[in-house]
Design a protein around this motif. Sequence first.
Motif, PDB file in Angstrom:
ATOM      1  N   ASP A   9     -17.319 -11.321  29.321  1.00  0.00           N
ATOM      2  CA  ASP A   9     -17.668 -12.681  28.922  1.00  0.00           C
ATOM      3  C   ASP A   9     -19.077 -12.743  28.344  1.00  0.00           C
ATOM      4  N   VAL A  10     -20.000 -12.017  28.952  1.00  0.00           N
ATOM      5  CA  VAL A  10     -21.371 -11.980  28.446  1.00  0.00           C
ATOM      6  C   VAL A  10     -21.392 -11.362  27.056  1.00  0.00           C
ATOM      7  N   PHE A  11     -20.650 -10.292  26.854  1.00  0.00           N
ATOM      8  CA  PHE A  11     -20.571  -9.638  25.551  1.00  0.00           C
ATOM      9  C   PHE A  11     -20.022 -10.594  24.493  1.00  0.00           C
ATOM     10  N   LYS A  12     -18.993 -11.340  24.820  1.00  0.00           N
ATOM     11  CA  LYS A  12     -18.399 -12.290  23.873  1.00  0.00           C
ATOM     12  C   LYS A  12     -19.390 -13.377  23.482  1.00  0.00           C
ATOM     13  N   VAL A  13     -20.136 -13.893  24.455  1.00  0.00           N
ATOM     14  CA  VAL A  13     -21.116 -14.944  24.177  1.00  0.00           C
ATOM     15  C   VAL A  13     -22.234 -14.406  23.292  1.00  0.00           C
ATOM     16  N   VAL A  14     -22.721 -13.216  23.583  1.00  0.00           N
ATOM     17  CA  VAL A  14     -23.787 -12.617  22.772  1.00  0.00           C
ATOM     18  C   VAL A  14     -23.298 -12.341  21.363  1.00  0.00           C
ATOM     19  N   LEU A  15     -22.102 -11.803  21.227  1.00  0.00           N
ATOM     20  CA  LEU A  15     -21.535 -11.530  19.904  1.00  0.00           C
ATOM     21  C   LEU A  15     -21.344 -12.820  19.111  1.00  0.00           C
ATOM     22  N   LEU A  16     -20.841 -13.854  19.754  1.00  0.00           N
ATOM     23  CA  LEU A  16     -20.656 -15.148  19.087  1.00  0.00           C
ATOM     24  C   LEU A  16     -21.992 -15.726  18.646  1.00  0.00           C
ATOM     25  N   ILE A  18     -24.723 -14.035  17.862  1.00  0.00           N
ATOM     26  CA  ILE A  18     -25.201 -13.236  16.722  1.00  0.00           C
ATOM     27  C   ILE A  18     -24.480 -13.648  15.445  1.00  0.00           C
ATOM     28  N   ILE A  19     -23.187 -13.862  15.517  1.00  0.00           N
ATOM     29  CA  ILE A  19     -22.409 -14.269  14.337  1.00  0.00           C
ATOM     30  C   ILE A  19     -22.851 -15.646  13.850  1.00  0.00           C
ATOM     31  N   ILE A  20     -23.069 -16.569  14.759  1.00  0.00           N
ATOM     32  CA  ILE A  20     -23.503 -17.916  14.374  1.00  0.00           C
ATOM     33  C   ILE A  20     -24.883 -17.870  13.733  1.00  0.00           C
ATOM     34  N   ILE A  21     -25.794 -17.086  14.293  1.00  0.00           N
ATOM     35  CA  ILE A  21     -27.136 -16.951  13.713  1.00  0.00           C
ATOM     36  C   ILE A  21     -27.058 -16.333  12.322  1.00  0.00           C
ATOM     37  N   TRP A  22     -26.195 -15.313  12.129  1.00  0.00           N
ATOM     38  CA  TRP A  22     -26.039 -14.690  10.812  1.00  0.00           C
ATOM     39  C   TRP A  22     -25.502 -15.696   9.794  1.00  0.00           C
ATOM     40  N   ILE A  23     -24.534 -16.508  10.194  1.00  0.00           N
ATOM     41  CA  ILE A  23     -23.971 -17.522   9.288  1.00  0.00           C
ATOM     42  C   ILE A  23     -25.048 -18.528   8.884  1.00  0.00           C
ATOM     43  N   ILE A  24     -25.869 -18.942   9.823  1.00  0.00           N
ATOM     44  CA  ILE A  24     -26.948 -19.886   9.514  1.00  0.00           C
ATOM     45  C   ILE A  24     -27.937 -19.263   8.535  1.00  0.00           C
ATOM     46  N   ILE A  25     -28.337 -18.012   8.773  1.00  0.00           N
ATOM     47  CA  ILE A  25     -29.255 -17.310   7.873  1.00  0.00           C
ATOM     48  C   ILE A  25     -28.648 -17.186   6.478  1.00  0.00           C
ATOM     49  N   PHE A  26     -27.369 -16.812   6.404  1.00  0.00           N
ATOM     50  CA  PHE A  26     -26.682 -16.652   5.127  1.00  0.00           C
ATOM     51  C   PHE A  26     -26.701 -17.957   4.338  1.00  0.00           C
ATOM     52  N   THR A  59     -32.685  -8.306  -0.897  1.00  0.00           N
ATOM     53  CA  THR A  59     -31.564  -7.833  -0.101  1.00  0.00           C
ATOM     54  C   THR A  59     -31.696  -8.432   1.288  1.00  0.00           C
ATOM     55  N   GLY A  60     -30.662  -9.161   1.697  1.00  0.00           N
ATOM     56  CA  GLY A  60     -30.651  -9.782   3.022  1.00  0.00           C
ATOM     57  C   GLY A  60     -29.675  -9.066   3.938  1.00  0.00           C
ATOM     58  N   LEU A  61     -29.259  -9.724   4.982  1.00  0.00           N
ATOM     59  CA  LEU A  61     -28.324  -9.151   5.948  1.00  0.00           C
ATOM     60  C   LEU A  61     -26.888  -9.280   5.436  1.00  0.00           C
ATOM     61  N   GLY A  62     -26.477  -8.356   4.582  1.00  0.00           N
ATOM     62  CA  GLY A  62     -25.116  -8.358   4.068  1.00  0.00           C
ATOM     63  C   GLY A  62     -24.964  -9.024   2.723  1.00  0.00           C
ATOM     64  N   TYR A  63     -26.054  -9.405   2.091  1.00  0.00           N
ATOM     65  CA  TYR A  63     -25.977 -10.072   0.794  1.00  0.00           C
ATOM     66  C   TYR A  63     -27.172  -9.698  -0.064  1.00  0.00           C
TER      67      TYR A  63
END
Length: 89
Positions: A9-16, A18-26, A59-63
């Motif tokens: 559960d902790v891993f899922k929350v941390v992964l989620l 990170i994904i949300i932060i990446w989407i915001i940065i993008f 060059t950013g994180l994936g873009y």
Amino acid sequence: MKAKIKKGDVFKVVLLAIIIIWIIIFFIDYFRARQSKTPLFCISEETKEYDDGTVYSCTGLGYKMYQYNRSSVDATVEFGPFFIKERTE
């Protein structure tokens, strides 16, 4: 009663998170690029000089973003995945 927290559960929350932060940065960098502003979250930046102008690349994180100030290239700003290439003509 005490609720037990599982490692999965902790891993899922941390992964989620990170994904949300990446989407915001993008999206922050995407909307800044659409307004012909420089991105905020660049890993590497480069400006190339040509006979007819310059090309700024970020060059950013994936873009990548290219900002063209050249007379031989019709586009002014190009934003896309990390594997896009700079236009030469």
